[in-house]
Design a protein around this motif. Structure first.
Motif, mmCIF file in Angstrom:
data_model
loop_
_atom_site.group_PDB
_atom_site.id
_atom_site.type_symbol
_atom_site.label_atom_id
_atom_site.label_comp_id
_atom_site.label_asym_id
_atom_site.label_seq_id
_atom_site.Cartn_x
_atom_site.Cartn_y
_atom_site.Cartn_z
ATOM 1 N N LEU A 261 0.842 -1.193 0.000
ATOM 2 C CA LEU A 261 0.000 0.000 0.000
ATOM 3 C C LEU A 261 0.883 1.251 0.000
ATOM 4 N N GLN A 262 1.917 1.228 0.800
ATOM 5 C CA GLN A 262 2.845 2.362 0.873
ATOM 6 C C GLN A 262 3.518 2.596 -0.476
ATOM 7 N N LEU A 263 3.945 1.517 -1.122
ATOM 8 C CA LEU A 263 4.611 1.638 -2.416
ATOM 9 C C LEU A 263 3.643 2.110 -3.494
ATOM 10 N N GLY A 264 2.444 1.570 -3.502
ATOM 11 C CA GLY A 264 1.490 1.892 -4.555
ATOM 12 C C GLY A 264 1.023 3.332 -4.543
ATOM 13 N N PHE A 265 1.029 3.977 -3.353
ATOM 14 C CA PHE A 265 0.530 5.355 -3.252
ATOM 15 C C PHE A 265 1.587 6.324 -2.712
ATOM 16 N N GLN A 266 2.857 5.902 -2.741
ATOM 17 C CA GLN A 266 3.976 6.753 -2.308
ATOM 18 C C GLN A 266 3.695 7.408 -0.949
ATOM 19 N N LEU A 267 3.290 6.594 0.009
ATOM 20 C CA LEU A 267 2.966 7.110 1.339
ATOM 21 C C LEU A 267 4.235 7.346 2.148
ATOM 22 N N GLY A 268 4.084 8.126 3.218
ATOM 23 C CA GLY A 268 5.212 8.370 4.116
ATOM 24 C C GLY A 268 5.589 7.116 4.879
ATOM 25 N N GLY A 269 6.697 7.194 5.622
ATOM 26 C CA GLY A 269 7.156 6.034 6.365
ATOM 27 C C GLY A 269 6.218 5.661 7.494
ATOM 28 N N TYR A 270 6.317 4.426 7.948
ATOM 29 C CA TYR A 270 5.505 4.008 9.087
ATOM 30 C C TYR A 270 6.325 3.149 10.032
ATOM 31 N N ILE A 271 5.828 3.022 11.244
ATOM 32 C CA ILE A 271 6.487 2.256 12.294
ATOM 33 C C ILE A 271 5.624 1.048 12.638
ATOM 34 N N GLU A 272 6.260 -0.105 12.728
ATOM 35 C CA GLU A 272 5.550 -1.339 13.078
ATOM 36 C C GLU A 272 5.494 -1.481 14.591
ATOM 37 N N LEU A 273 4.297 -1.725 15.118
ATOM 38 C CA LEU A 273 4.113 -1.805 16.569
ATOM 39 C C LEU A 273 4.549 -3.159 17.122
ATOM 40 N N THR A 274 4.220 -4.235 16.425
ATOM 41 C CA THR A 274 4.575 -5.568 16.907
ATOM 42 C C THR A 274 4.806 -6.503 15.731
ATOM 43 N N GLU A 275 5.769 -7.401 15.870
ATOM 44 C CA GLU A 275 6.036 -8.391 14.826
ATOM 45 C C GLU A 275 5.035 -9.540 14.896
ATOM 46 N N SER A 276 4.629 -9.895 16.102
ATOM 47 C CA SER A 276 3.646 -10.969 16.301
ATOM 48 C C SER A 276 2.385 -10.360 16.894
ATOM 49 N N PRO A 277 1.294 -10.276 16.125
ATOM 50 C CA PRO A 277 0.075 -9.600 16.593
ATOM 51 C C PRO A 277 -0.518 -10.158 17.873
ATOM 52 N N GLU A 278 -0.242 -11.430 18.183
ATOM 53 C CA GLU A 278 -0.824 -12.051 19.372
ATOM 54 C C GLU A 278 0.036 -11.861 20.620
ATOM 55 N N ILE A 279 1.251 -11.310 20.463
ATOM 56 C CA ILE A 279 2.197 -11.230 21.587
ATOM 57 C C ILE A 279 2.558 -9.768 21.854
ATOM 58 N N ARG A 280 2.551 -9.393 23.110
ATOM 59 C CA ARG A 280 2.934 -8.036 23.503
ATOM 60 C C ARG A 280 4.412 -7.804 23.206
ATOM 61 N N PRO A 281 4.775 -6.628 22.688
ATOM 62 C CA PRO A 281 6.183 -6.339 22.393
ATOM 63 C C PRO A 281 7.044 -6.432 23.657
ATOM 64 N N SER A 282 8.308 -6.705 23.459
ATOM 65 C CA SER A 282 9.243 -6.805 24.586
ATOM 66 C C SER A 282 9.444 -5.436 25.229
ATOM 67 N N ALA A 283 10.032 -5.437 26.409
ATOM 68 C CA ALA A 283 10.294 -4.173 27.118
ATOM 69 C C ALA A 283 11.218 -3.278 26.302
ATOM 70 N N LYS A 284 12.177 -3.897 25.636
ATOM 71 C CA LYS A 284 13.095 -3.124 24.804
ATOM 72 C C LYS A 284 12.348 -2.464 23.653
ATOM 73 N N LYS A 285 11.458 -3.219 23.030
ATOM 74 C CA LYS A 285 10.674 -2.682 21.916
ATOM 75 C C LYS A 285 9.762 -1.547 22.403
ATOM 76 N N ILE A 286 9.158 -1.718 23.576
ATOM 77 C CA ILE A 286 8.287 -0.693 24.139
ATOM 78 C C ILE A 286 9.078 0.604 24.352
ATOM 79 N N TYR A 287 10.280 0.481 24.859
ATOM 80 C CA TYR A 287 11.122 1.665 25.107
ATOM 81 C C TYR A 287 11.442 2.374 23.788
ATOM 82 N N GLU A 288 11.805 1.597 22.768
ATOM 83 C CA GLU A 288 12.133 2.178 21.464
ATOM 84 C C GLU A 288 10.918 2.880 20.854
ATOM 85 N N LEU A 289 9.752 2.280 21.018
ATOM 86 C CA LEU A 289 8.535 2.880 20.469
ATOM 87 C C LEU A 289 8.212 4.208 21.161
#
Length: 369
Positions: A277-305
């Motif tokens: 979708l981003q490529l097809g409409f030349q959208l701005g960058g985005y940030i991924e919240l979690t790699e596994s939708p069923e699992i809460r991000p790690s503490a390190k990931k939470i800090y980075e976010l």
């Protein structure tokens, strides 16, 4: 009643002892030969009714006997019965029963249905609202696979559950189509340009309308080469493809114009499914919240976010992942979460799927600004 009549009555009673004709014959015989039942006062009209029934029954019996003796057998030879199921008649059977294209997921169903849904039978294997990531086939699903003439799917990286099930069927793997645009800007020009299954790539290829056109072309080419597809359908497919391409191109141009003021606005995604979708409409960058939708991000990931995200930023959450965990993370980072539907569960066409996604995204980005 006469000697001949009595003879016929006796023969009928002997030949068909359990029939209604026999019953009438026995009654008349006993009545004619002097048998007197308990009630000896039979009314005249009752006797006439019995005689009438006997005459009709005798006529029907005579017709059956005559037909069985003098008519020719209607059963065809055994080789004729086998020929009805021979491969030479398969094409006629398909035209009568309908050619079936089975698509794995809703987006492919919408593309195929827009293209030729009124010419052949287009079916969908997964329910429209179901993600292919964790789907398991039921017995009824396997019957659909067996019944289909050809099966269209994205590929084993998205629909791993299908790989073995459809191994014996003719398939169209659209994820391997030439000229699919990938988020790194490359095109699959030949079978060896990339690793065969594109490991690690975002396989939601339909979210880029350019790939929607490639998929429509791949379906058209594969179906034109299918020997069981009626010629009456094949003759119309090139024009249908041309109409699909024109409509997809015009839609993309209009949607790009509507996104001009939002093009540089960054956003957040719950699950990384929007590279196309981003490529097809030349959208701005985005940030991924979690790699596994069923699992809460790690503490390190939470800090980075927390270091990267801004209050009120737009968060896209697939409707099938709109879980308490997603809402919890949205609240934790003060994000404006919207439920978005990359499968087009509520859409009636591929164009409606793309238009609704861009409309939802634009509203969310406008709010974030």
């Amino acid at each position: 009643m006469g000697i001949f009549g009595l003879f016929l009555l006796r023969k009928v009673a002997e030949i068909q002892p359990r029939s209604s004709v026999s019953l009438v014959a026995v009654i008349l015989l006993r009545f004619r030969l002097g048998y007197t039942p308990a009630n000896q006062h039979l009314e005249v009209f009752t006797l006439k009714a019995i005689v009438t029934l006997l005459v009709l029954s005798l006529l029907a019996t005579a017709f059956i006997i005559f037909n069985s003796v003098f008519s020719t057998p209607t059963t065809q030879p055994s080789d004729y019965q086998e020929d009805k199921l021979s491969p030479a008649n398969d094409e006629n059977m398909e035209e009568k029963e309908g050619f079936v294209l089975l698509t794995s997921i809703q987006p492919l169903y919408l593309i195929a249905n827009d293209l030729i849904g009124d010419l052949i039978t287009v079916e969908r294997l997964l329910p429209a609202t179901t993600s292919p990531h964790s789907f398991q086939l039921a017995v009824s699903d396997r019957k659909k696979v067996d019944h289909a003439n050809v099966i269209a799917w994205v590929g084993p990286e998205l629909e791993a559950f299908l790989e073995k099930v459809i191994a014996h069927k003719q398939t169209i793997e659209v994820g391997e189509a030439k000229n699919i645009e990938w988020p790194d800007g490359d095109h699959l020009e030949d079978d060896h340009a990339f690793d065969h299954h594109h490991h690690g790539r975002d396989m939601h290829i339909w979210l880029n309308p350019t790939n929607g056109i490639v998929i429509a072309k791949q379906l058209t080419q594969s179906l034109l080469n299918h020997p069981q597809l009626p010629e009456s359908v094949k003759s119309q497919m090139p024009q249908r493809l041309e109409g699909f391409i024109h409509r997809a191109t015009e839609m993309t141009q209009n949607l790009n114009l509507s996104l001009q003021s939002n093009r540089d606005t960054s956003f957040v995604v719950y699950h990384d499914a929007y590279q196309h979708l981003q490529l097809g409409f030349q959208l701005g960058g985005y940030i991924e919240l979690t790699e596994s939708p069923e699992i809460r991000p790690s503490a390190k990931k939470i800090y980075e976010l927390k270091q990267s995200l801004k209050n009120g930023q737009c968060l896209l959450v697939e409707n099938y992942y709109n879980t308490p965990l997603a809402q919890q993370l949205a609240n934790e980072f003060s994000l404006n979460a919207i439920s978005i539907d990359p499968l087009g569960a509520e859409s009636e066409s591929y164009f409606q799927l793309i238009e609704q996604m861009i409309s939802q995204l634009r509203s969310c980005l406008n709010f974030a600004q």
